[in-house]
Scaffold this active site. Sequence first.
Site, PDB file in Angstrom:
ATOM      1  N   HIS A   6       4.284  -3.106  10.873  1.00  0.00           N
ATOM      2  CA  HIS A   6       5.415  -2.362  11.105  1.00  0.00           C
ATOM      3  C   HIS A   6       6.405  -2.331  10.175  1.00  0.00           C
ATOM      4  O   HIS A   6       6.413  -2.688   9.040  1.00  0.00           O
ATOM      5  CB  HIS A   6       5.835  -3.207  12.434  1.00  0.00           C
ATOM      6  CG  HIS A   6       6.407  -4.816  11.952  1.00  0.00           C
ATOM      7  ND1 HIS A   6       5.495  -5.713  11.748  1.00  0.00           N
ATOM      8  CD2 HIS A   6       7.722  -5.340  11.781  1.00  0.00           C
ATOM      9  CE1 HIS A   6       6.067  -6.859  11.379  1.00  0.00           C
ATOM     10  NE2 HIS A   6       7.571  -6.477  11.118  1.00  0.00           N
ATOM     11  N   GLU A  11       5.796  -7.964  16.895  1.00  0.00           N
ATOM     12  CA  GLU A  11       5.662  -8.241  18.123  1.00  0.00           C
ATOM     13  C   GLU A  11       4.677  -7.192  18.995  1.00  0.00           C
ATOM     14  O   GLU A  11       4.699  -6.214  18.847  1.00  0.00           O
ATOM     15  CB  GLU A  11       6.936  -8.311  19.020  1.00  0.00           C
ATOM     16  CG  GLU A  11       7.713  -9.466  18.443  1.00  0.00           C
ATOM     17  CD  GLU A  11       9.302  -9.553  18.820  1.00  0.00           C
ATOM     18  OE1 GLU A  11       9.741 -10.425  18.516  1.00  0.00           O
ATOM     19  OE2 GLU A  11       9.696  -8.383  19.392  1.00  0.00           O
ATOM     20  N   GLU A  19       0.956  -1.266   0.089  1.00  0.00           N
ATOM     21  CA  GLU A  19      -0.072  -0.046  -0.062  1.00  0.00           C
ATOM     22  C   GLU A  19       1.001   1.417   0.023  1.00  0.00           C
ATOM     23  O   GLU A  19       0.270   2.141   0.465  1.00  0.00           O
ATOM     24  CB  GLU A  19      -0.825  -0.018   1.166  1.00  0.00           C
ATOM     25  CG  GLU A  19      -2.215   0.936   1.219  1.00  0.00           C
ATOM     26  CD  GLU A  19      -3.141   0.904   2.273  1.00  0.00           C
ATOM     27  OE1 GLU A  19      -3.948   1.483   2.178  1.00  0.00           O
ATOM     28  OE2 GLU A  19      -3.005  -0.106   3.172  1.00  0.00           O
ATOM     29  N   GLU A  47       9.426 -19.786  18.935  1.00  0.00           N
ATOM     30  CA  GLU A  47      10.534 -19.382  17.838  1.00  0.00           C
ATOM     31  C   GLU A  47      11.844 -19.455  18.278  1.00  0.00           C
ATOM     32  O   GLU A  47      11.971 -19.432  19.407  1.00  0.00           O
ATOM     33  CB  GLU A  47      10.057 -18.354  17.210  1.00  0.00           C
ATOM     34  CG  GLU A  47       9.012 -18.183  16.444  1.00  0.00           C
ATOM     35  CD  GLU A  47       8.730 -16.712  15.606  1.00  0.00           C
ATOM     36  OE1 GLU A  47       9.362 -15.779  16.104  1.00  0.00           O
ATOM     37  OE2 GLU A  47       7.707 -16.734  14.918  1.00  0.00           O
ATOM     38  N   ASP A  68      17.654  -7.465  11.269  1.00  0.00           N
ATOM     39  CA  ASP A  68      16.913  -6.849  10.249  1.00  0.00           C
ATOM     40  C   ASP A  68      17.979  -6.465   8.843  1.00  0.00           C
ATOM     41  O   ASP A  68      19.238  -5.822   9.306  1.00  0.00           O
ATOM     42  CB  ASP A  68      16.357  -5.457  10.537  1.00  0.00           C
ATOM     43  CG  ASP A  68      14.886  -5.554  11.327  1.00  0.00           C
ATOM     44  OD1 ASP A  68      14.628  -6.667  11.314  1.00  0.00           O
ATOM     45  OD2 ASP A  68      14.599  -4.563  11.650  1.00  0.00           O
TER      46      ASP A  68
END
Length: 551
Positions: free
Chosen positions: A113, A195, A80, A392, A121
Site C-alpha cells: 500500500h 489493513e 521495486e 495494537e 502518516d
Amino acid sequence: MIGAFKRLGQKLFLTLLTASLIFASSIVTANASIAPNFKVFVMGPLEKVTDFNAFKDQLITLKNNGVYGITTDIWWGYVENAGENQFDWSYYKTYADTVRAAGLKWVPIMSTHACGGNVGDTVNIPIPSWVWTKDTQDNMQYKDEAGNWDNEAVSPWYSGLTQLYNEFYSSFASNFSSYKDIITKIYISGGPSGELRYPSYNPSHGWTYPGRGSLQCYSKAAITSFQNAMKSKYGTIAAVNSAWGTSLTDFSQISPPTDGDNFFTNGYKTTYGNDFLTWYQSVLTNELANIASVAHSCFDPVFNVPIGAKIAGVHWLYNSPTMPHAAEYCAGYYNYSTLLDQFKASNLAMTFTCLEMDDSNAYVSPYYSAPMTLVHYVANLANNKGIVHNGENALAISNNNQAYVNCANELTGYNFSGFTLLRLSNIVNSDGSVTSEMAPFVINIVTLTPNGTIPVTFTINNATTYYGQNVYIVGSTSDLGNWNTTYARGPASCPNYPTWTITLNLLPGEQIQFKAVKIDSSGNVTWEGGSNHTYTVPTSGTGSVTITWQN
C-alpha cells in the site's frame, strides 16, 4: 483489587480500589493470565533510517527493556520503484543486519500500500508509478460515492493483482532466506494502511472523524462485479425483483447504493442491503484468500513462520441511533464472523487495533464510539474459531497510563498472543535513551510475557502507615517506573503488619536500584530514607529480596 490499611496502629482494614487508581499501572500484572506464547513487539519508524548506528542503539534499548522484536514496513514503493522485477533490497538488508546485531526478532510487513494521507502518516511513499500503467484506472483503483479515485492500494478488481504480489513476495523470499533466524512472522497488506479494508475514511478525500466515510465500489469494474454476483446468486432478473421488490428489466440496471446516507439509515436493513453488503465484504475476503495463497506459496518453504493480516478497529458510529455500524460497513466489515472464517481458511494470524481505547463515548453524539466493545466482540470470535490474534494501539499513546492499562486488560482477558506498540520513537529517543513512555509500557505490557520475566518477591519490614496509605516499590529500571512514582509498583499486601510483600515480574538479569515508598489515597508520596537498595534479578527461576524501611 483491595488494599489493606492500618487504623490506630493495630487493625487491618480493606478498602476499594478507588484509593489506588492513580497508580493503576500494576493492577493488571498482579494476577495476569496471558497466552503462553505471548510476545511484545514495537513498530519500526515509518521514515527511512539514515543512521544505522543510532538505530542499533535504539534497538538495543528495546531488547534491554524486554521487547521481543520489531515490525517493519517493507515498502513496495522503495524496493521495486525502478520498474517491474527491478528490485533493490540493499536498504532492508542493512536494516535486517542491524536488527540481528541488536538481538531482536523481525516481523517484515509486505507493504503493498502507499504511505501518506492517513492518520499518523508522516512520510509519503506512493505505490510504484509503473504499476498504474498495467491497466486502466477503472480496473486498478477504487472509486467512491463522490467520484473520487483512490490510489492507496491496488483495487481487488484488478485481475493482475496476485501476479504483482507474487513477484514482490518471491523476490523477498529469495533475498532474505539467510535471515530466517530472526524472522518470526510475516504480515501481508490487504489495503490502506496495511489493513484488510476499503479506503473509506481517507482525509485527503474530505473525510473527518467521526464521519461514516464512503463506499468504494463505483468504478465500472466494481459495478460489473456486483452485477455478476447477483446474477450468480439469483439466476434471473425476475428472481432479483422478487427478492428486492424492484421492477428491473436487466442485470445491467443493478448498481451500488445511489444515496449512501439513505442506504445507511434504512436501505441496509432490506434484502438488497444485505445482498450488497455481503458482496461488498466478499470482495475483501476473496482478495485475502488470493494474496494469502500467494504468500504461503512464497514464504512457507523458505521461512516456515506464521503469516498474518490486520483488521482495522473501525469503532465510531458503532451505536449510532440513525446509522449504526455505517463506518464499519463502508470499510467492508459487515459480518466479522465470516470475515474471520477466511482468516481461518487461509491459515492466517489476525491483528486487531484500538486496544488502548475505552467506551466512554459509546453513546455520546456524534461519536457513538465503542472500541472496547468491538475489541471484545472480535477477540471472542477469534478465540471461538481458534484463530491466533494479536493486538495494537491505533494511535500513539502519550502521557496516558490508562491507555496502557486498557491494552493490558484486553491482552490478559481475551487470550491475545502478541502486542505491537505504535511506535519506536514514542518510547526510545534518537540517542537510545528511553522516553517517559517506556516505564508504563514495560510495567503494563512487557512484564506480561511468560518466560520472559522473573517473579521477584519484595518484603518490606517495619513500614508503618496511617489510614489510607499503602506501600509501593519504585526504582531505576523501566519495570520499576524509572523513579517516577506515578508508575510505582503496587500496592503491596500486608499479611502481618507492619510487614508488606509484593511479587513483581521483572526482566531477567537486570541490575536494579530501588526504594519503597508510601502513597496515600490523595497521591501524597513519602519516600524511604537512606541509600538506594540494589539487587540483581536472576536469569531464571524466581527471586526474593527483603529490606527494612529506612526512616
